[in-house]
Write a protein that holds these residues in place. Structure first.
Motif, PDB file in Angstrom:
ATOM      1  N   GLU A  25       2.596  -4.048 -12.154  1.00 58.94           N
ATOM      2  CA  GLU A  25       2.811  -2.804 -11.422  1.00 58.94           C
ATOM      3  C   GLU A  25       2.466  -1.599 -12.293  1.00 58.94           C
ATOM      4  OE1 GLU A  25       3.708  -2.814  -8.239  1.00 58.94           O
ATOM      5  OE2 GLU A  25       3.927  -4.989  -8.219  1.00 58.94           O
ATOM      6  N   MET A  26       2.107  -0.480 -11.652  1.00 60.11           N
ATOM      7  CA  MET A  26       1.780   0.752 -12.380  1.00 60.11           C
ATOM      8  C   MET A  26       2.961   1.202 -13.246  1.00 60.11           C
ATOM      9  SD  MET A  26      -1.321   1.947 -11.673  1.00 60.11           S
ATOM     10  CE  MET A  26      -1.290   3.715 -11.758  1.00 60.11           C
ATOM     11  N   TRP A  27       4.176   1.042 -12.752  1.00 58.64           N
ATOM     12  CA  TRP A  27       5.356   1.521 -13.465  1.00 58.64           C
ATOM     13  C   TRP A  27       5.827   0.537 -14.537  1.00 58.64           C
ATOM     14  CZ3 TRP A  27       9.726  -1.471 -13.045  1.00 58.64           C
ATOM     15  CH2 TRP A  27       9.737  -2.394 -12.005  1.00 58.64           C
ATOM     16  N   LEU A  28       5.271  -0.687 -14.543  1.00 60.78           N
ATOM     17  CA  LEU A  28       5.675  -1.680 -15.534  1.00 60.78           C
ATOM     18  C   LEU A  28       4.465  -2.537 -15.916  1.00 60.78           C
ATOM     19  CD1 LEU A  28       8.214  -2.730 -17.018  1.00 60.78           C
ATOM     20  CD2 LEU A  28       8.427  -4.417 -15.205  1.00 60.78           C
ATOM     21  N   PRO A  29       3.498  -1.941 -16.621  1.00 55.33           N
ATOM     22  CA  PRO A  29       2.293  -2.707 -16.957  1.00 55.33           C
ATOM     23  C   PRO A  29       2.564  -3.791 -17.988  1.00 55.33           C
ATOM     24  CG  PRO A  29       2.264  -0.597 -18.057  1.00 55.33           C
ATOM     25  CD  PRO A  29       3.474  -0.592 -17.164  1.00 55.33           C
ATOM     26  N   GLU A  30       1.846  -4.886 -17.846  1.00 51.24           N
ATOM     27  CA  GLU A  30       1.918  -5.989 -18.796  1.00 51.24           C
ATOM     28  C   GLU A  30       0.600  -5.994 -19.564  1.00 51.24           C
ATOM     29  OE1 GLU A  30       2.666  -9.391 -16.338  1.00 51.24           O
ATOM     30  OE2 GLU A  30       4.543  -8.580 -15.604  1.00 51.24           O
ATOM     31  N   ARG A  31       0.663  -5.805 -20.871  1.00 54.94           N
ATOM     32  CA  ARG A  31      -0.537  -5.675 -21.690  1.00 54.94           C
ATOM     33  C   ARG A  31      -1.111  -7.027 -22.072  1.00 54.94           C
ATOM     34  NH1 ARG A  31       1.527  -0.612 -25.305  1.00 54.94           N
ATOM     35  NH2 ARG A  31       1.084   0.927 -23.728  1.00 54.94           N
ATOM     36  N   LEU A  32      -2.445  -7.089 -22.096  1.00 59.58           N
ATOM     37  CA  LEU A  32      -3.151  -8.286 -22.518  1.00 59.58           C
ATOM     38  C   LEU A  32      -2.980  -8.460 -24.024  1.00 59.58           C
ATOM     39  CD1 LEU A  32      -5.135 -10.598 -21.764  1.00 59.58           C
ATOM     40  CD2 LEU A  32      -6.991  -8.999 -22.252  1.00 59.58           C
ATOM     41  N   SER A 104      13.160  -4.712 -16.488  1.00 57.73           N
ATOM     42  CA  SER A 104      12.339  -3.871 -15.615  1.00 57.73           C
ATOM     43  C   SER A 104      13.182  -2.796 -14.934  1.00 57.73           C
ATOM     44  CB  SER A 104      11.594  -4.710 -14.574  1.00 57.73           C
ATOM     45  OG  SER A 104      12.495  -5.407 -13.747  1.00 57.73           O
ATOM     46  N   GLU A 105      14.445  -3.093 -14.605  1.00 57.40           N
ATOM     47  CA  GLU A 105      15.325  -2.083 -14.010  1.00 57.40           C
ATOM     48  C   GLU A 105      15.627  -0.976 -15.024  1.00 57.40           C
ATOM     49  OE1 GLU A 105      18.034  -4.497 -10.787  1.00 57.40           O
ATOM     50  OE2 GLU A 105      18.410  -4.875 -12.906  1.00 57.40           O
ATOM     51  N   VAL A 106      15.856  -1.349 -16.274  1.00 57.78           N
ATOM     52  CA  VAL A 106      16.129  -0.362 -17.320  1.00 57.78           C
ATOM     53  C   VAL A 106      14.927   0.561 -17.480  1.00 57.78           C
ATOM     54  CG1 VAL A 106      16.546  -0.020 -19.795  1.00 57.78           C
ATOM     55  CG2 VAL A 106      17.774  -1.812 -18.553  1.00 57.78           C
ATOM     56  N   ILE A 107      13.734  -0.012 -17.576  1.00 60.33           N
ATOM     57  CA  ILE A 107      12.525   0.789 -17.759  1.00 60.33           C
ATOM     58  C   ILE A 107      12.289   1.685 -16.553  1.00 60.33           C
ATOM     59  CG2 ILE A 107      10.014   0.693 -18.057  1.00 60.33           C
ATOM     60  CD1 ILE A 107      11.814   0.032 -20.569  1.00 60.33           C
ATOM     61  N   GLU A 108      12.536   1.173 -15.364  1.00 60.39           N
ATOM     62  CA  GLU A 108      12.362   1.989 -14.158  1.00 60.39           C
ATOM     63  C   GLU A 108      13.292   3.207 -14.210  1.00 60.39           C
ATOM     64  OE1 GLU A 108      12.061   1.339  -9.330  1.00 60.39           O
ATOM     65  OE2 GLU A 108      12.896  -0.257 -10.562  1.00 60.39           O
ATOM     66  N   ILE A 109      14.524   3.017 -14.665  1.00 64.03           N
ATOM     67  CA  ILE A 109      15.480   4.127 -14.791  1.00 64.03           C
ATOM     68  C   ILE A 109      15.016   5.106 -15.863  1.00 64.03           C
ATOM     69  CG2 ILE A 109      17.816   4.728 -15.554  1.00 64.03           C
ATOM     70  CD1 ILE A 109      18.730   2.090 -14.136  1.00 64.03           C
ATOM     71  N   LEU A 110      14.585   4.594 -17.015  1.00 62.48           N
ATOM     72  CA  LEU A 110      14.162   5.470 -18.113  1.00 62.48           C
ATOM     73  C   LEU A 110      12.900   6.255 -17.776  1.00 62.48           C
ATOM     74  CD1 LEU A 110      14.845   3.255 -21.266  1.00 62.48           C
ATOM     75  CD2 LEU A 110      16.208   5.154 -20.379  1.00 62.48           C
ATOM     76  N   GLU A 111      12.027   5.694 -16.935  1.00 65.42           N
ATOM     77  CA  GLU A 111      10.791   6.384 -16.555  1.00 65.42           C
ATOM     78  C   GLU A 111      11.001   7.390 -15.446  1.00 65.42           C
ATOM     79  OE1 GLU A 111       7.949   3.264 -15.751  1.00 65.42           O
ATOM     80  OE2 GLU A 111       7.089   3.536 -17.739  1.00 65.42           O
ATOM     81  N   ASP A 112      12.145   7.357 -14.772  1.00 62.91           N
ATOM     82  CA  ASP A 112      12.409   8.259 -13.659  1.00 62.91           C
ATOM     83  C   ASP A 112      12.644   9.667 -14.205  1.00 62.91           C
ATOM     84  OD1 ASP A 112      13.318   9.695 -11.480  1.00 62.91           O
ATOM     85  OD2 ASP A 112      14.700   8.136 -10.794  1.00 62.91           O
ATOM     86  N   PRO A 113      11.791  10.632 -13.835  1.00 60.34           N
ATOM     87  CA  PRO A 113      11.951  11.982 -14.372  1.00 60.34           C
ATOM     88  C   PRO A 113      13.240  12.666 -13.905  1.00 60.34           C
ATOM     89  CG  PRO A 113      10.267  11.949 -12.671  1.00 60.34           C
ATOM     90  CD  PRO A 113      10.679  10.520 -12.926  1.00 60.34           C
ATOM     91  N   ASP A 114      13.881  12.159 -12.871  1.00 61.67           N
ATOM     92  CA  ASP A 114      15.131  12.740 -12.373  1.00 61.67           C
ATOM     93  C   ASP A 114      16.356  12.253 -13.133  1.00 61.67           C
ATOM     94  OD1 ASP A 114      13.748  14.170 -10.432  1.00 61.67           O
ATOM     95  OD2 ASP A 114      13.869  12.508  -8.997  1.00 61.67           O
ATOM     96  N   VAL A 115      16.172  11.258 -14.026  1.00 64.43           N
ATOM     97  CA  VAL A 115      17.282  10.739 -14.820  1.00 64.43           C
ATOM     98  C   VAL A 115      17.539  11.701 -15.967  1.00 64.43           C
ATOM     99  CG1 VAL A 115      18.048   8.855 -16.321  1.00 64.43           C
ATOM    100  CG2 VAL A 115      16.819   8.345 -14.224  1.00 64.43           C
ATOM    101  N   PRO A 116      18.771  12.144 -16.148  1.00 61.84           N
ATOM    102  CA  PRO A 116      19.070  13.067 -17.245  1.00 61.84           C
ATOM    103  C   PRO A 116      18.876  12.405 -18.600  1.00 61.84           C
ATOM    104  CG  PRO A 116      21.082  12.373 -16.151  1.00 61.84           C
ATOM    105  CD  PRO A 116      19.933  11.801 -15.363  1.00 61.84           C
ATOM    106  N   ASN A 117      18.707  13.214 -19.649  1.00 64.10           N
ATOM    107  CA  ASN A 117      18.555  12.677 -20.994  1.00 64.10           C
ATOM    108  C   ASN A 117      19.771  11.887 -21.423  1.00 64.10           C
ATOM    109  OD1 ASN A 117      16.025  13.705 -21.328  1.00 64.10           O
ATOM    110  ND2 ASN A 117      16.671  15.495 -22.476  1.00 64.10           N
TER     111      ASN A 117
END
Length: 122
Positions: A25-32, A104-117
């Motif tokens: 997924e765009m929000w959770l890329p898996e690198r080669l 993946s849930e943690v990363i999704e939360i951390l990437e959300d710009p609406d999540v406070p620091n």
């Protein structure tokens, strides 16, 4: 896709860029991270592929670029002008989030710009 088609695509990229090869997924890329040729098949190994034995449960941990994102969030917490207890609470919240949620849930939360620091503000 045939390797020749992929090779042509890669050769058509602008000369001034060197992108990572990823899937997922765009929000959770898996690198080669590796390849292996077996006869007429080219196997590609990605950094966060789940284990088949995991079933419905997510079978991946944090990968290098995700660890950098988490490190950055810790640095943000440490740089804040709050007291030590508030910083410790924010770090504890990050730790507990990493323990209780899938990576993946943690990363999704951390990437959300609406999540406070401060993860304790969620």
């Amino acid at each position: 896709m045939k390797a020749s088609k992929l090779k042509n695509l890669l050769e058509s990229l602008p000369k001034d860029i060197d992108p990572e090869v990823v899937c997922g997924e765009m929000w959770l890329p898996e690198r080669l991270v590796g390849t292996q040729l077996d006869g007429e098949l080219l196997f590609l190994e990605f950094d966060s592929a789940p284990e088949e034995s995991q079933g419905e449960e997510e079978g991946r941990g944090f990968v290098e670029h995700e660890i950098e994102m988490i490190r950055h969030r810790f640095e943000q917490i440490l740089d804040e002008s709050s007291d030590t207890k508030t910083k410790a609470d924010a770090m504890l919240a990050l730790f507990l989030m990493g323990h209780e949620l899938s990576s993946s849930e943690v990363i999704e939360i951390l990437e959300d710009p609406d999540v406070p620091n401060d993860p304790t503000e969620q």
